[in-house]
Design an enzyme around this catalytic site. Sequence first.
Site: not given
Ligand code: UT7
Length: 316
Positions: A95, A237, A267
């Site tokens: 990225c 980004h 993204n």
């Molecule tokens: O491009 C290179 C750089 N990339 C980035 O900068 C990306 C950085 N990270 C992010 O943007 C975020 O971490 C994500 C969008 C990828 C994920 O969001 P988050 O708020 O960090 O979610 P998480 O991974 O901590 O997951 C929170 C909850 C989990 O459930 P539990 O364990 O709390 O029950 C996940 O299983 O959300 C769940 N979850 C989803 N639920 C519905 C993860 N993905 C999904 C989904 N739909 N697509």
Amino acid sequence: MVGNDDLAARMDTSDEWIRTRTGIRTRHFVSAGMPTSLLAAEAGARALQSAGTADVDAVVLATTTPDRPCPATAPEVARRLGLTGRPAFDVSAVCTGFLYALTTAAGMIASGAAEQVLVIGAEAFSTLIDPQDRSSAVVFGDGAGAVVLRAGEPGEPGALGRIVLGSDGSLADLITVRAGGSEQPRPHPDADPADRYFSMRGREVFGHAVTRMTESARAALAHTGWQPDDVDRLVGHQANLRILHAVAEQLDIPVERLVIHLDRVGNTAAASIPLALAHAHETGELTPGARVVLAAFGGGATWGATALTWPALKSA
Ligand code: UT7
């Protein structure tokens, strides 16, 4: 175009989760067999038209999804653009790829090796993603953006400031495709089938992205002597709306000055910054002379930032 509801129809997610956790509403996926070089050439042709030139001295392509592991994709892009014979090569920094490619182009110009360089960020990220991995499948999209960088005077609109870059290989596992390279060239009988897909430890990446994008933008600002309030537009980004807001807040730049494009395209990795620039140019958010800061974080880990003034362009 693929909407959040389209994804919710085929995996356990929802429009509400995607919008509130990422800010993304739609994204594009290439159709089967459409190579990155085609996306890159289309963006390159538009950038050449916008710069009012049919020729450049080199083509630099930032991509995570080359047409093939070998050779590089840029020579094929140059061929598609009628630029056969020009030096053309790929840059790989996920990225942050566009900023690394821009640095390479600026170095070629500063050294006298080139007067004008076509810099493209192009990704067919959907070809890397496990369609059942909801944490990545809802975030990434395919696309391409490009600019023509040319020799000029430091004070003129379009002048590029110092590009600040960094990397930390100890974070390689945060954003990775494990198999398919020299470390794991062929599927091992005991290998996890998921190894051939992209994987990201999103929550950890989030924290590093905010810290590194903020730090490098601060360093780029220090080189120009601009204060945060001098910045007309912050083009980060486009990974996550919450990351962009956090970076703007830490930099003391009003969130209204953020360019937001991820809602439409998701993204798009190395294509994200040039696509956001093209969008902001089309909507009139970027006008000639506007003071702009670019900042990115990506796999590697890699990061970077720069400051520039927006040039007078013929068209988008
Ligand atoms: O491009 C290179 C750089 N990339 C980035 O900068 C990306 C950085 N990270 C992010 O943007 C975020 O971490 C994500 C969008 C990828 C994920 O969001 P988050 O708020 O960090 O979610 P998480 O991974 O901590 O997951 C929170 C909850 C989990 O459930 P539990 O364990 O709390 O029950 C996940 O299983 O959300 C769940 N979850 C989803 N639920 C519905 C993860 N993905 C999904 C989904 N739909 N697509």
